[in-house]
Design an enzyme around this catalytic site. Structure first.
Site, PDB file in Angstrom:
ATOM      1  CG  ASP A  39      -2.030  -0.791   1.066  1.00  0.00           C
ATOM      2  OD1 ASP A  39      -2.191  -1.853   0.159  1.00  0.00           O
ATOM      3  OD2 ASP A  39      -3.029  -1.080   1.793  1.00  0.00           O
ATOM      4  CE  LYS A 131      -0.539  -8.702   2.367  1.00  0.00           C
ATOM      5  NZ  LYS A 131      -1.271  -7.521   2.334  1.00  0.00           N
ATOM      6  CB  SER A 156      -3.549  -7.958   5.107  1.00  0.00           C
ATOM      7  OG  SER A 156      -3.482  -7.878   3.794  1.00  0.00           O
ATOM      8  CE  LYS A 296      -5.712  -2.291  -0.179  1.00  0.00           C
ATOM      9  NZ  LYS A 296      -5.127  -2.607   0.633  1.00  0.00           N
TER      10      LYS A 296
END
Length: 476
Positions: A39, A131, A156, A296
């Site tokens: 992000d 991740k 996440s 996003k």
């Protein structure tokens, strides 16, 4: 006579040994480090225009390497984007859509070849620290997709009981922290996670410095909730978000220093980029995509255009900035050409940009890129300097009150009613629709889109593609 022959053979052996010892390490298979943040906005790096976040290590990396100003994530959301960069496929080709939830019934299919699996065939050691988010069932976790080592979280970092919408919308279990295939902790505080990921990455490099390795560092940050260690808390002019980016920059610096100390920096390609644009609903806890439009969760430039830096001394010309379009799907075939690996047998969408990286061309390996979102909706197409959008709905924070301090604001859903066309060379912020003025460009892009729809489909037109493959499916 025998003494003379012995001396001659001995001399030849010594000469050969000297030549072998003088073979530079750069002639061996190169190491690869892929750093992939979560992000992060286009502007959130100093060399990409941040006015208030200091990133000295990334700036140095760019001054010594390649900066791409038109690099795209393959989709504006977590799992889909990660599937694309690891497999070289548009995520909808392999049926990975959106962001997979905990206890998902699907995952990245075993028939898909990841960068890690491709490089394992060449003798690479492979590690992922960060991740994953491509299926949390044991069958689909990293060690079953080509990685020798894993440390990090399966999805996440907001998929935990402390989510601000826990209860009304979500019912998340504790967030597990994995070491390979074992849950070693459940996280209640993520403040030291970036530091731990960095330490694991450094240790991996040190252990594997004498053989080729692939290090994948998909940082959970700066995805909300934001966490930073004490050593960076309060140091940025940009608040907590800036602190987080500064710690990621520090992490990059630690990796680069370790490579240099091990004398393998001249034989290592390091790539830095992000999975999608900023989560604008979170206000001061989100990044900035300026001067791009939206963020996003949209196919607009702010949703998918990302900072991109590549560093490889002696192979990538230093101080190079290119506006050539490139997408995450091109990374796998680029690495394949670089190391001489075989491409996957299954059809992939990416094409090698190795000549672009080496400075031999400024031309993109692809004429056109497609921007899918949601479940297989074709929202946009990039063709040369042009970006076309088909009618679709999308979310925006324009005119909405943004969130603050970890709580999200509420998106407004609006729609495009007719085709829109933008000249990205002269209108990077996508403000002037030229569709009516450039009918020939619109017609060309529509033909290209129809060809892709025949392969991958388009849910907006209720079309199914003939070349999509199923994701991995858990047996009931």
């Amino acid at each position: 006579m025998y003494r003379s022959i012995f001396l001659l053979v001995f001399t030849l052996l010594i000469s050969c040994q000297k030549r072998i010892n003088k073979i530079p390490k750069s002639d061996s298979l190169p190491n690869i480090v892929l750093i992939f943040t979560d992000d992060q906005g286009y502007q959130d790096v100093g060399v990409f225009g941040s006015p208030n976040i200091r990133t000295p290590h990334l700036n140095k990396m760019a001054s010594e390497g390649l900066k791409l100003t038109n690099f795209y994530a393959a989709q504006a959301v977590c799992s889909a984007s990660r599937a694309a960069i690891l497999t070289g496929c548009y995520p909808n080709r392999i049926s990975i859509h959106g962001a997979l939830m905990p206890n998902a019934k699907i995952g990245l299919a075993h028939q898909e070849v990841t960068i890690a699996e491709m490089l394992q065939q060449k003798g690479y050691a492979t590690g992922i620290f960060g991740k994953w988010h491509l299926g949390d069932h044991p069958d689909y976790m990293p060690l079953n997709h080509g990685f020798d080592e894993f440390f990090g979280i399966p999805y996440s970092n907001d998929m935990w009981p402390n989510h601000p919408q826990q209860g009304p919308i979500f019912d998340f279990d504790p967030l597990p922290l994995y070491e390979n295939e074992v849950v070693i902790d459940t996280l209640t505080d993520q403040s030291n996670l970036t530091t731990q990921i960095t330490q694991k990455s450094v240790e991996f490099i040190k252990r594997n410095k004498d053989k080729p390795f692939f290090l994948y560092v998909p940082h959970p940050q700066p995805h909300v909730p934001l966490f930073v260690s004490d050593k960076f808390k309060g140091r940025s002019e940009r608040g907590l978000y800036g602190d987080v980016i500064m710690e990621i920059d520090w992490s990059v610096g630690q990796i680069m220093k370790t490579l240099k100390d091990a004398h393998i920096d001249d034989n290592t390609l390091v790539i830095f980029t992000s999975d999608n644009g900023p989560w604008l609903a979170y206000g001061n806890h989100s990044g900035s995509a300026k001067p791009l439009r939206e963020g996003k969760g949209t196919a607009w430039e702010g949703g998918q255009r990302e900072p991109f830096i590549a560093h490889f001394p002696g192979k990538i010309p230093s101080g190079t900035t290119l506006k050539t379009p490139l997408m995450a799907i091109d990374i796998l075939p680029t690495l394949a050409e670089m190391v001489g690996a075989d491409l996957p047998i299954n059809e992939i969408d990416g094409k090698s940009a190795w000549r672009l990286f080496k400075g031999e061309t400024e031309k993109s390996p692809q004429d056109v890129y497609f921007f899918y979102y949601k479940k297989n909706e074709l929202h946009g197409v990039r063709y040369g300097k042009w970006k076309l959008y088909f009618p679709h709905s999308y979310r925006t924070m324009r005119g909405q009150e943004p969130g603050k301090d970890g709580l999200p604001g509420e998106y407004k859903i609006i729609g495009i009613k007719e085709i829109e066309l933008y000249d990205l060379e002269n209108d990077i912020s996508e403000t002037k629709n030229l569709a009516l003025e450039k009918p020939e460009v619109v017609a060309k892009i529509k033909l290209l889109a129809n060809d892709m729809r025949s392969q991958l489909g388009d849910a907006l037109l209720e079309l199914e593609g003939s070349e999509t493959r199923l994701a991995g499916q858990l047996k009931e």
